[in-house]
Write a protein that holds these residues in place. Structure first.
Motif, PDB file in Angstrom:
ATOM      1  N   GLY A  19       0.815  -1.215   0.000  1.00 14.55           N
ATOM      2  CA  GLY A  19       0.000   0.000   0.000  1.00 14.55           C
ATOM      3  C   GLY A  19       0.844   1.258   0.000  1.00 14.55           C
ATOM      4  N   THR A  36      -4.299  10.732  -5.685  1.00 13.58           N
ATOM      5  CA  THR A  36      -4.547  10.722  -4.239  1.00 13.58           C
ATOM      6  C   THR A  36      -5.642   9.737  -3.872  1.00 13.58           C
ATOM      7  N   LEU A  37      -6.744   9.724  -4.655  1.00 13.07           N
ATOM      8  CA  LEU A  37      -7.846   8.809  -4.370  1.00 13.07           C
ATOM      9  C   LEU A  37      -7.395   7.356  -4.498  1.00 13.07           C
ATOM     10  N   ILE A  38      -6.636   7.078  -5.561  1.00 11.68           N
ATOM     11  CA  ILE A  38      -6.140   5.702  -5.750  1.00 11.68           C
ATOM     12  C   ILE A  38      -5.191   5.325  -4.622  1.00 11.68           C
ATOM     13  N   SER A  39      -4.308   6.264  -4.252  1.00 12.55           N
ATOM     14  CA  SER A  39      -3.338   5.985  -3.190  1.00 12.55           C
ATOM     15  C   SER A  39      -4.032   5.742  -1.854  1.00 12.55           C
ATOM     16  N   ILE A  40      -5.023   6.593  -1.542  1.00 10.31           N
ATOM     17  CA  ILE A  40      -5.748   6.421  -0.286  1.00 10.31           C
ATOM     18  C   ILE A  40      -6.521   5.105  -0.300  1.00 10.31           C
ATOM     19  N   GLY A  41      -7.092   4.780  -1.475  1.00 13.38           N
ATOM     20  CA  GLY A  41      -7.795   3.502  -1.598  1.00 13.38           C
ATOM     21  C   GLY A  41      -6.869   2.327  -1.355  1.00 13.38           C
ATOM     22  N   THR A  42      -5.640   2.432  -1.863  1.00 15.55           N
ATOM     23  CA  THR A  42      -4.663   1.365  -1.647  1.00 15.55           C
ATOM     24  C   THR A  42      -4.307   1.243  -0.167  1.00 15.55           C
ATOM     25  N   LEU A  97      -6.210   2.157   2.365  1.00 13.19           N
ATOM     26  CA  LEU A  97      -7.368   1.608   3.073  1.00 13.19           C
ATOM     27  C   LEU A  97      -7.463   0.098   2.877  1.00 13.19           C
ATOM     28  N   ALA A  98      -7.144  -0.345   1.646  1.00 10.13           N
ATOM     29  CA  ALA A  98      -7.157  -1.790   1.385  1.00 10.13           C
ATOM     30  C   ALA A  98      -6.137  -2.493   2.276  1.00 10.13           C
ATOM     31  N   SER A 118      -3.431   4.379  10.025  1.00 12.57           N
ATOM     32  CA  SER A 118      -3.835   3.086   9.456  1.00 12.57           C
ATOM     33  C   SER A 118      -3.656   1.970  10.474  1.00 12.57           C
TER      34      SER A 118
END
Length: 410
Positions: free
Chosen positions: A31, A285-291, A293-294, A386
């Motif tokens: 992530g 940023t959205l993709i990075s934050i999604g990663t 969170l995953a 996290s």
């Protein structure tokens, strides 16, 4: 407060469950690695786009003359519009609050020599303000000044490659270069701040000198200027609009004519680039934050399994007097530790990958990708958050376990 026994328990738990700990850490590592590399790639994309504007000042404005496309005030369409020295004076007097530096420009490709060395370079006849519009940095000597323009001096400022070609890397300042057979004294050597060596293969001379020697009258090819940097985007657009209307009126060009007078600046381009890069940054940023969170969800699921696996142990702890807060702290500490260590290595791996890439992706519009200090701090905070989020739900579930139930758990 540092609790040695608790840390010992955390390390023992990790050591006894190497595979589980490795899987937990791997999700966070991936992530953070993706987060840092994608952020770096976004910055590299920004560098590429902004690099296209580096050769000239970001507050530069250019005025070109073309052919009229509409009849106006008794003049037919197709008339060639001609800019002159008087336009420079007009702009300087009409817009003193907006114009910072101003220069006319005439360009010619002429043969040049020094001694037995020959070359063909672009000659630009300009005013002193050109130095700021084209972002020229002097290596030695000086640039053109007002006295050179007024007295029509035969002086020249040459680029570093020209000095290397004609003077064989010796200093050219104070020596003479012959331009189309006419001697010009070299008073300075420049490099361009944008770092484009091709743009340095030229020679600058006073505008008035070339007009006299080549019998060009008072005509100029184009006008370059810089507006005052404190002006906002809306103020710049208003200035360009007023400037266009004033020059069209001065040269009897129809106000609706799109071909008589052209005004171009980097402001609109930079505005569009900023908007585009903002969208790209938001997506990254959205993709990075999604990663992230995953990864947090992954480690949270693993911590749920850990709590289930240690149910009897937790029940014994509570039976011996461990408080819910102590149980939560133990689980959170393990979660945050695994997250922080794995995330740190993921961040280091991302930074090293970006350094290895360097300028190898220039063909794909990614130049010098990097992760800034601010992003490193943000990533560190995200790591801690996290880890807390990943471990809180399992920790709270562990704190609610009743000792009698835990001890009867098989």
């Amino acid at each position: 407060m540092f609790d040695r026994d608790r840390w010992q328990e955390v390390f023992d738990a990790i050591r006894k469950n190497k595979l589980r700990s490795a899987l937990s850490g791997f999700t966070v590592f991936i992530g953070i690695y993706i987060f840092s590399t994608m952020t770096g790639m976004g910055n590299g994309l920004r560098n590429s786009f902004l690099g296209q504007f580096k050769k000239d000042a970001s507050n530069a404005v250019y005025v070109y003359a073309g052919f009229s496309s509409l009849p106006y005030a008794g003049f037919k369409s197709g008339r060639k519009i001609r800019l002159t020295n008087r336009d420079l004076t007009y702009i300087r007097d009409r817009f003193p609050d907006a114009v910072q530096h101003l220069s006319g420009r005439i360009g010619l490709d002429l043969p040049m020599r020094h001694g037995i060395e020959y070359g063909s370079y672009q000659l630009r006849a300009v005013d002193p303000g050109c130095q700021f519009a084209e972002r020229l940095r002097l290596c030695s000597g000086r640039f053109l000044n007002g006295g050179d323009i007024k007295d029509r001096r035969k002086v020249a400022v040459i680029g570093q490659p020209v000095q290397a070609d004609l003077f064989k890397h010796k200093s050219a300042v104070g020596k003479y270069v012959y331009v189309d057979g006419i001697a010009f004294k070299v008073i300075g050597v420049f490099v361009e701040k944008g770092g484009n060596s091709r743009e340095e293969n030229r020679i600058y001379v006073p505008r008035t000198t070339l007009q006299l020697l080549r019998q060009l009258g008072d005509g100029i090819g184009l006008i370059t200027m810089t507006y005052k940097p404190e002006m906002s985007f809306d103020q710049v657009m208003a200035f360009q609009n007023k400037l266009g209307k004033a020059l069209k009126k001065r040269h009897f060009v129809n106000p609706e004519d799109q071909g008589g007078i052209y005004i171009h600046s980097l402001a609109e381009g930079l505005k569009r680039i900023d908007s585009f890069l903002w969208v790209i940054g938001a997506i990254v940023t959205l993709i990075s934050i999604g990663t992230l969170l995953a990864g947090a969800i992954g480690i949270s699921n693993i911590m749920v399994f850990v709590v289930k696996e240690r149910t009897r142990e937790i029940g014994i702890r509570k039976a011996l007097g461990a408080t819910p807060r102590a149980v939560i702290g133990l689980v959170l500490q393990e979660s945050v530790f695994i997250t922080a260590i794995s995330g740190y290595f993921g961040l280091v791996a991302g930074v090293l990958s970006l350094r290895a890439i360097g300028d190898n992706l220039k063909d794909y519009f990614i130049t010098n990708p990097y992760v800034g200090n601010g992003m490193v701090i943000t990533a560190t905070i995200l790591l801690i958050v996290s880890g807390v989020l990943a471990g809180y739900v399992p920790a709270r579930r562990a704190a609610q376990i009743k000792p009698i139930v835990a001890l009867n758990d098989e």
